[in-house]
Design a protein around this motif. Structure first.
Motif, PDB file in Angstrom:
ATOM      1  N   CYS A 116       0.831  -1.207   0.000  1.00 14.24           N
ATOM      2  CA  CYS A 116       0.000   0.000   0.000  1.00 14.24           C
ATOM      3  C   CYS A 116       0.865   1.256   0.000  1.00 14.24           C
ATOM      4  O   CYS A 116       0.487   2.296   0.568  1.00 14.24           O
ATOM      5  CB  CYS A 116      -0.938  -0.014   1.207  1.00 14.24           C
ATOM      6  SG  CYS A 116      -2.059  -1.414   1.227  1.00 14.24           S
ATOM      7  N   HIS A 117       2.017   1.170  -0.642  1.00 15.39           N
ATOM      8  CA  HIS A 117       2.936   2.302  -0.704  1.00 15.39           C
ATOM      9  C   HIS A 117       2.265   3.485  -1.400  1.00 15.39           C
ATOM     10  O   HIS A 117       1.534   3.314  -2.390  1.00 15.39           O
ATOM     11  CB  HIS A 117       4.197   1.886  -1.469  1.00 15.39           C
ATOM     12  CG  HIS A 117       5.334   2.834  -1.320  1.00 15.39           C
ATOM     13  ND1 HIS A 117       5.492   3.948  -2.121  1.00 15.39           N
ATOM     14  CD2 HIS A 117       6.375   2.853  -0.438  1.00 15.39           C
ATOM     15  CE1 HIS A 117       6.578   4.601  -1.757  1.00 15.39           C
ATOM     16  NE2 HIS A 117       7.138   3.962  -0.739  1.00 15.39           N
ATOM     17  N   PRO A 118       2.461   4.694  -0.905  1.00 11.73           N
ATOM     18  CA  PRO A 118       1.772   5.869  -1.478  1.00 11.73           C
ATOM     19  C   PRO A 118       2.142   6.174  -2.920  1.00 11.73           C
ATOM     20  O   PRO A 118       1.433   6.930  -3.593  1.00 11.73           O
ATOM     21  CB  PRO A 118       2.186   7.016  -0.546  1.00 11.73           C
ATOM     22  CG  PRO A 118       3.408   6.541   0.165  1.00 11.73           C
ATOM     23  CD  PRO A 118       3.242   5.065   0.292  1.00 11.73           C
ATOM     24  N   SER A 119       3.216   5.606  -3.441  1.00 11.63           N
ATOM     25  CA  SER A 119       3.587   5.847  -4.833  1.00 11.63           C
ATOM     26  C   SER A 119       2.718   5.063  -5.809  1.00 11.63           C
ATOM     27  O   SER A 119       2.773   5.299  -7.022  1.00 11.63           O
ATOM     28  CB  SER A 119       5.060   5.484  -5.061  1.00 11.63           C
ATOM     29  OG  SER A 119       5.275   4.104  -4.849  1.00 11.63           O
ATOM     30  N   LEU A 120       1.912   4.115  -5.290  1.00 10.95           N
ATOM     31  CA  LEU A 120       1.082   3.264  -6.137  1.00 10.95           C
ATOM     32  C   LEU A 120      -0.339   3.804  -6.244  1.00 10.95           C
ATOM     33  O   LEU A 120      -0.848   4.430  -5.324  1.00 10.95           O
ATOM     34  CB  LEU A 120       1.032   1.839  -5.576  1.00 10.95           C
ATOM     35  CG  LEU A 120       2.345   1.090  -5.456  1.00 10.95           C
ATOM     36  CD1 LEU A 120       2.117  -0.276  -4.813  1.00 10.95           C
ATOM     37  CD2 LEU A 120       2.989   0.924  -6.825  1.00 10.95           C
ATOM     38  N   THR A 121      -0.982   3.511  -7.368  1.00  9.91           N
ATOM     39  CA  THR A 121      -2.404   3.808  -7.509  1.00  9.91           C
ATOM     40  C   THR A 121      -3.200   2.815  -6.673  1.00  9.91           C
ATOM     41  O   THR A 121      -2.692   1.751  -6.283  1.00  9.91           O
ATOM     42  CB  THR A 121      -2.851   3.701  -8.968  1.00  9.91           C
ATOM     43  OG1 THR A 121      -2.683   2.339  -9.399  1.00  9.91           O
ATOM     44  CG2 THR A 121      -2.037   4.624  -9.859  1.00  9.91           C
ATOM     45  N   ALA A 122      -4.459   3.142  -6.416  1.00 13.14           N
ATOM     46  CA  ALA A 122      -5.300   2.246  -5.615  1.00 13.14           C
ATOM     47  C   ALA A 122      -5.439   0.884  -6.284  1.00 13.14           C
ATOM     48  O   ALA A 122      -5.385  -0.155  -5.612  1.00 13.14           O
ATOM     49  CB  ALA A 122      -6.677   2.881  -5.403  1.00 13.14           C
ATOM     50  N   SER A 123      -5.602   0.849  -7.604  1.00 15.50           N
ATOM     51  CA  SER A 123      -5.756  -0.440  -8.291  1.00 15.50           C
ATOM     52  C   SER A 123      -4.500  -1.285  -8.179  1.00 15.50           C
ATOM     53  O   SER A 123      -4.571  -2.512  -8.020  1.00 15.50           O
ATOM     54  CB  SER A 123      -6.112  -0.210  -9.768  1.00 15.50           C
ATOM     55  OG  SER A 123      -5.092   0.519 -10.427  1.00 15.50           O
ATOM     56  N   SER A 124      -3.333  -0.644  -8.233  1.00 13.83           N
ATOM     57  CA  SER A 124      -2.073  -1.386  -8.075  1.00 13.83           C
ATOM     58  C   SER A 124      -1.892  -1.862  -6.646  1.00 13.83           C
ATOM     59  O   SER A 124      -1.400  -2.978  -6.404  1.00 13.83           O
ATOM     60  CB  SER A 124      -0.895  -0.502  -8.489  1.00 13.83           C
ATOM     61  OG  SER A 124      -0.941  -0.205  -9.865  1.00 13.83           O
ATOM     62  N   LEU A 128      -1.445  -5.853  -5.797  1.00 20.10           N
ATOM     63  CA  LEU A 128      -0.237  -6.314  -5.129  1.00 20.10           C
ATOM     64  C   LEU A 128      -0.553  -6.888  -3.752  1.00 20.10           C
ATOM     65  O   LEU A 128       0.042  -7.892  -3.329  1.00 20.10           O
ATOM     66  CB  LEU A 128       0.753  -5.157  -5.006  1.00 20.10           C
ATOM     67  CG  LEU A 128       2.204  -5.516  -4.658  1.00 20.10           C
ATOM     68  CD1 LEU A 128       2.759  -6.557  -5.618  1.00 20.10           C
ATOM     69  CD2 LEU A 128       3.075  -4.266  -4.664  1.00 20.10           C
ATOM     70  N   THR A 129      -1.494  -6.295  -3.047  1.00 22.88           N
ATOM     71  CA  THR A 129      -1.900  -6.819  -1.740  1.00 22.88           C
ATOM     72  C   THR A 129      -2.495  -8.218  -1.877  1.00 22.88           C
ATOM     73  O   THR A 129      -2.160  -9.129  -1.108  1.00 22.88           O
ATOM     74  CB  THR A 129      -2.920  -5.878  -1.079  1.00 22.88           C
ATOM     75  OG1 THR A 129      -2.313  -4.615  -0.822  1.00 22.88           O
ATOM     76  CG2 THR A 129      -3.431  -6.461   0.237  1.00 22.88           C
ATOM     77  N   LEU A 130      -3.365  -8.399  -2.854  1.00 21.64           N
ATOM     78  CA  LEU A 130      -3.995  -9.711  -3.038  1.00 21.64           C
ATOM     79  C   LEU A 130      -2.974 -10.782  -3.403  1.00 21.64           C
ATOM     80  O   LEU A 130      -3.116 -11.939  -3.009  1.00 21.64           O
ATOM     81  CB  LEU A 130      -5.071  -9.623  -4.123  1.00 21.64           C
ATOM     82  CG  LEU A 130      -6.353  -8.896  -3.722  1.00 21.64           C
ATOM     83  CD1 LEU A 130      -7.258  -8.692  -4.935  1.00 21.64           C
ATOM     84  CD2 LEU A 130      -7.088  -9.659  -2.634  1.00 21.64           C
ATOM     85  N   LEU A 182      -1.118   3.459   7.602  1.00 27.30           N
ATOM     86  CA  LEU A 182      -2.101   2.493   8.087  1.00 27.30           C
ATOM     87  C   LEU A 182      -3.483   2.816   7.519  1.00 27.30           C
ATOM     88  O   LEU A 182      -4.246   1.915   7.161  1.00 27.30           O
ATOM     89  CB  LEU A 182      -2.151   2.486   9.613  1.00 27.30           C
ATOM     90  CG  LEU A 182      -3.147   1.505  10.247  1.00 27.30           C
ATOM     91  CD1 LEU A 182      -2.849   0.068   9.823  1.00 27.30           C
ATOM     92  CD2 LEU A 182      -3.125   1.618  11.767  1.00 27.30           C
ATOM     93  N   ALA A 183      -3.792   4.093   7.404  1.00 25.05           N
ATOM     94  CA  ALA A 183      -5.063   4.489   6.803  1.00 25.05           C
ATOM     95  C   ALA A 183      -5.156   3.990   5.360  1.00 25.05           C
ATOM     96  O   ALA A 183      -6.227   3.564   4.902  1.00 25.05           O
ATOM     97  CB  ALA A 183      -5.220   6.002   6.854  1.00 25.05           C
ATOM     98  N   ALA A 184      -4.033   4.029   4.634  1.00 26.94           N
ATOM     99  CA  ALA A 184      -4.015   3.534   3.256  1.00 26.94           C
ATOM    100  C   ALA A 184      -4.255   2.027   3.224  1.00 26.94           C
ATOM    101  O   ALA A 184      -4.975   1.517   2.350  1.00 26.94           O
ATOM    102  CB  ALA A 184      -2.684   3.872   2.587  1.00 26.94           C
ATOM    103  N   VAL A 185      -3.655   1.299   4.165  1.00 28.00           N
ATOM    104  CA  VAL A 185      -3.859  -0.141   4.257  1.00 28.00           C
ATOM    105  C   VAL A 185      -5.338  -0.446   4.486  1.00 28.00           C
ATOM    106  O   VAL A 185      -5.935  -1.309   3.820  1.00 28.00           O
ATOM    107  CB  VAL A 185      -2.999  -0.743   5.383  1.00 28.00           C
ATOM    108  CG1 VAL A 185      -3.414  -2.179   5.679  1.00 28.00           C
ATOM    109  CG2 VAL A 185      -1.521  -0.693   5.012  1.00 28.00           C
ATOM    110  N   HIS A 187      -7.885   1.406   3.826  1.00 29.22           N
ATOM    111  CA  HIS A 187      -8.669   1.785   2.656  1.00 29.22           C
ATOM    112  C   HIS A 187      -8.596   0.714   1.570  1.00 29.22           C
ATOM    113  O   HIS A 187      -9.608   0.389   0.933  1.00 29.22           O
ATOM    114  CB  HIS A 187      -8.168   3.126   2.111  1.00 29.22           C
ATOM    115  CG  HIS A 187      -8.951   3.636   0.937  1.00 29.22           C
ATOM    116  ND1 HIS A 187     -10.300   3.922   1.019  1.00 29.22           N
ATOM    117  CD2 HIS A 187      -8.578   3.907  -0.342  1.00 29.22           C
ATOM    118  CE1 HIS A 187     -10.726   4.360  -0.158  1.00 29.22           C
ATOM    119  NE2 HIS A 187      -9.713   4.350  -0.993  1.00 29.22           N
ATOM    120  N   VAL A 188      -7.418   0.148   1.371  1.00 27.17           N
ATOM    121  CA  VAL A 188      -7.262  -0.905   0.377  1.00 27.17           C
ATOM    122  C   VAL A 188      -8.090  -2.137   0.767  1.00 27.17           C
ATOM    123  O   VAL A 188      -8.790  -2.729  -0.069  1.00 27.17           O
ATOM    124  CB  VAL A 188      -5.777  -1.273   0.195  1.00 27.17           C
ATOM    125  CG1 VAL A 188      -5.623  -2.597  -0.557  1.00 27.17           C
ATOM    126  CG2 VAL A 188      -5.058  -0.166  -0.552  1.00 27.17           C
TER     127      VAL A 188
END
Length: 413
Positions: A116-124, A128-130, A182-185, A187-188
């Motif tokens: 969930c690195h901030p350099s990535l788009t939400a779709s990426s 990557l998380t999955l 953590l908020a980004a995590v 959200h994903v």
């Protein structure tokens, strides 16, 4: 439904990847090696049995694949070979002597933060998380999002290259950026669950593999940080929402809206767990948006019948949510609550405040809610027009059929 072997592999995936990244320091190639080890296990274990030390078995196979990649110029050719040729069978069936387990919880969290690195788009971030944390294959992820496997493979490859270029390290963020990351995590995980619960496109209303994986990952995160209010709130929200899954479609797969669902089909154990989680969280921690959404879901789930829903309480919660995390989607949902408490006209007035928001231009939900409120108000021609407009905008076939059917019934009445 996944098999016990699939479940175990998904639980082990981030631990194995964390170990390899800590050892060798290369997230990209380590992640590829772990994927191949998971594929090998999925092929071998049903016939050979689960090894005595499955974690060590995967470490051994992935490490061998990793060193093969580094030692030979023909790594590309070997990657395309069958995973069953990776190691001699007698080596694969023997329990590995690996016993390394230190820091596995932190490793899972580090992997989540990297994905969930901030350099990535939400779709990426989702893809990557999955794959890295969820243990899903590229093909499984591609099928879930109805895109070609090659397209998803390119998305994942670009995501890994992006975080490497950005200088991401296998470590937890510092205290200054921890909360934001953590908020980004969260959200994903929220986006993965929502896509699984109500698919944005395709012939099926839901994709159970995605919503189930989001719940599993959030539950794992909650086990590591049980006192974090928003993690608890997100888990409660998922459970309280997923509890209704069996009642959301008819025998033919047609969509059944919340107010018309047979609540006897709702999964009471999930509701009880979700209510207990959110009740405890609201009592001991600072309240956040996921907790408020979970509280709203709990009010719906605790009502015996649709007529018993405490709409004034739901409206109060939406008022809090809109002050806390304003968005056109929140206003959309609040408009429904306003209509249920103050009448359809009041709900339509509130809906008008977001009609021109560009963020609503690509979604069918604004027109769907408008159609519902117009129907409540008695404006049948307006409701028919809005239902048909919403049907044209959605790419979900079950939602499209529901909206068209609703319009047709009103036209025939």
């Amino acid at each position: 439904m996944t098999s016990p072997i699939d479940d175990q592999l998904r639980q082990l995936a981030p631990r194995v990847l964390g170990t390899l990244v800590r050892r060798y320091g290369d997230f990209d190639t380590a992640e590829d090696a772990v994927q191949e080890a998971l594929v090998t296990a999925a092929m071998r274990w049903p016939d050979d049995g689960i090894p005595t030390n499955p974690y060590g078995w995967l470490i051994t196979v992935a490490s061998r694949r990793l060193t093969d990649q580094w030692r030979s110029d023909s790594a590309r050719r070997r990657r395309e070979q069958s995973a069953t040729d990776l190691l001699p069978r007698e080596e694969l069936t023997a329990p590995s002597p690996e016993t390394e387990r230190g820091g596995e919880d932190d490793d899972s969290l580090r992997i989540l933060f990297m994905c969930c690195h901030p350099s990535l788009t939400a779709s990426s971030q989702i893809a990557l998380t999955l794959r890295a944390v969820g243990g899903l294959t590229t093909g499984q992820i591609a099928n879930a999002f109805l895109v070609p496997e090659a397209t998803m493979a390119q998305r994942i490859s670009r995501a890994k290259a992006t975080i490497q270029t950005a200088g991401a390290h296998f470590e937890l963020p510092d205290s200054d950026s921890y909360g934001q990351r953590l908020a980004a995590v969260l959200h994903v995980l929220y986006l993965i669950f929502n896509e699984g619960y109500t698919a944005t496109t395709g012939p099926d209303l839901s994709k159970v593999e995605l919503s189930s994986e989001a719940i599993r990952l959030t539950r794992s995160l909650h086990m590591q940080m049980p006192d974090h209010g928003e993690i608890t709130g997100l888990l409660a929200l998922m459970l309280l929402t997923d509890a209704r899954r069996d009642a959301r479609t008819g025998p033919d797969g047609s969509l059944i809206p919340l107010a018309e669902q047979n609540r006897a089909q709702w999964q009471r154990p999930l509701i009880e767990e979700g209510v207990a989680l959110i009740s405890a969280s609201l009592a001991i921690s600072q309240v956040g948006p996921y907790q408020i959404q979970a509280a709203i879901a709990a009010v719906h789930d605790e009502a015996i019948e649709a007529d018993h829903v405490d709409w004034p309480q739901i409206l109060q919660l939406y008022n809090v949510l809109e002050r806390m995390a304003p968005s056109p989607v929140v206003t959309l949902n609040r408009a429904v609550a306003v209509a249920m408490v103050e009448g359809a006209a009041a709900g339509l007035d509130l809906l008008a405040t977001v009609s021109a928001d560009p963020r609503m231009a690509t979604t069918h939900r604004l027109e769907a809610v408008r159609a519902h409120l117009l129907e409540m108000s008695g404006d049948i021609p307006g409701a028919i027009t809005a239902y048909r407009s919403a049907a044209r905008k959605t790419t979900s076939l079950p939602e499209q059929r529901y909206l068209d059917t609703r319009a047709a019934r009103l036209a025939d009445s």
